[in-house]
Design an enzyme around this catalytic site. Sequence first.
Site, PDB file in Angstrom:
ATOM      1  CD  GLU A 118     -18.697  62.049 -15.280  1.00 39.67           C
ATOM      2  OE1 GLU A 118     -17.531  61.811 -15.657  1.00 39.67           O
ATOM      3  OE2 GLU A 118     -19.195  63.197 -15.279  1.00 39.67           O
ATOM      4  CE  LYS A 120     -10.375  57.191  -9.753  1.00 38.60           C
ATOM      5  NZ  LYS A 120      -9.534  55.990  -9.856  1.00 38.60           N
ATOM      6  CG  ASP A 122      -8.041  50.432 -11.773  1.00 39.27           C
ATOM      7  OD1 ASP A 122      -7.291  51.417 -11.710  1.00 39.27           O
ATOM      8  OD2 ASP A 122      -7.786  49.362 -11.201  1.00 39.27           O
ATOM      9  CE1 TYR A 222     -11.474  62.015 -16.709  1.00 38.28           C
ATOM     10  CE2 TYR A 222     -11.521  59.764 -17.498  1.00 38.28           C
ATOM     11  CZ  TYR A 222     -10.848  60.792 -16.881  1.00 38.28           C
ATOM     12  OH  TYR A 222      -9.568  60.610 -16.449  1.00 38.28           O
ATOM     13  CE  LYS A 310     -10.190  55.507  -5.497  1.00 38.96           C
ATOM     14  NZ  LYS A 310      -8.958  54.907  -5.017  1.00 38.96           N
ATOM     15  CB  CYS A 404      -8.760   9.929  -5.158  1.00 34.81           C
ATOM     16  SG  CYS A 404      -7.356  10.966  -5.646  1.00 34.81           S
ATOM     17  CB  CYS A 407      -5.199   7.291  -7.638  1.00 35.25           C
ATOM     18  SG  CYS A 407      -5.807   7.428  -5.924  1.00 35.25           S
ATOM     19  CB  CYS A 428      -6.444  10.536  -1.814  1.00 37.31           C
ATOM     20  SG  CYS A 428      -5.908   9.067  -2.725  1.00 37.31           S
ATOM     21  CB  CYS A 435      -2.609   9.169  -5.139  1.00 32.65           C
ATOM     22  SG  CYS A 435      -3.594  10.499  -5.864  1.00 32.65           S
TER      23      CYS A 435
END
Length: 463
Positions: A118, A120, A122, A222, A310, A404, A407, A428, A435
């Site tokens: 099953e 798990k 969280d 469960y 886990k 860029c 700019c 750039c 800029c």
Amino acid sequence: MKKDLIKKNYQEKIKQFNHYNKKYYDENISEILDSDFDNLKQEIIELEKKHVFLKSKKSPQLNVGFTPSKNFKKVSHRVPMLSLSNAFTEEDLLNFEKKILNFLDKKSDDFQIEYSAEPKIDGISASITYKNGKFKTGLSRGDGKEGEDITSNLKTIEDIPKEISAKDFPNEIEIRGEVFIKNSDFKKFNTKFANPRNAASGSLRQKNPEDTKKIPLKFIAYTFGFEKGMNILNQNEYLKKLSIWGFKTNPLNKLIKGTKNLMQNYIQIEKLRSNIDFDIDGIVYKINSFELQKRLGYVANAPRWAIAHKFSANSGISKILDIDIQVGRTGALTPVAKIDPINIGGVLVSNATLHNEDEIIRKDIRIGDTVVIERAGDVIPHIISVDFKKRDISSKKFIFPIKCPSCGSNTIKEENLITKKKDAIRRCSSEGFECEKVAVEKIKHFVSKEALNIEGFGKKIVE
């Protein structure tokens, strides 16, 4: 002297464990990765096994969860809500099965164990007692022996039946399950919680049930605690009955024989994680037969007949929704992947750095790709690899901008004067504060703690 150092080290670990435990269960705060917390717990247990003189009332082997909050009435569980032992590798599973076979005095050649596998969720464990088919009381896990009376809050959850009329429903039973929030719902309303698990915990333990009612909490059942009048022989049958009685159960539950098949299922489920609308952090394996469960019994604060396998806590699988180019104060263009949010190590991750243009080309990363994301410690999440088998045939290579995005200036790769090679980072080419993005980032740095530390002059004001 050595003994004193061992004791000091042990006590420090116990202190850390209980600090993080309190933060997690009582304050809904995850201060460290789940994997780091599991490792700390395991280190304490290993020290206690190795040195018999190490003892503490606050040992993780003697405690489950955390002391119930003073905000709620304390109620004793009629059957303790225990924790589970953890497995991280296939070898751990083999040892788990070996211990069961030894305890039952059976051999694997002529006796195959049937498991209920099953996934798990969280979330937050809750226990609901029914008498004559009616919902009477609802408790949180608390410390496993005593829980918080959160009946009014649990009654606001639509997934929990308030009355059950089925003829085969036990006269009295304590249904146990997990309260959680779907990832899609979490995105809509969250403002202060790090992840859905913390949000579920905080919502479920509010003083006013009307506040809890506003939160889209879900419940998946469960197992059971105390029961009177239940005529069911195994876990698989019990899960089927739960659905008939009106409870929601995990659609990924499976009945499996053999550790090899458990591992295959584990790998399949881990790959599916990014497509599931709720967080799962592993798979719980339970001996299917209730008769065998009774024979196996319990050890310390965990059952012999169940274990939690886990998942890797510092990585996960997700999908790239978009690639955003961010401009830093030095003019460096950093590509950032916007991913389908995924819980990694207790933190909901929605961005992952792609480092630079060369990294994108080397790994052939594209928008729409299914990728493995890694987050280790406090390092920014990054993409490990692409699952090319899941790539859409119409996907196109990502073209890094030569202008860029802020700019419109040309972007350049500077040459290293020593190696005579071009830098991996594209920048750039504008100078000074021409800029806008570069200007903003420069000013942010100028007023930050790392520079002039101007109090009250934060990022939002700069922007």
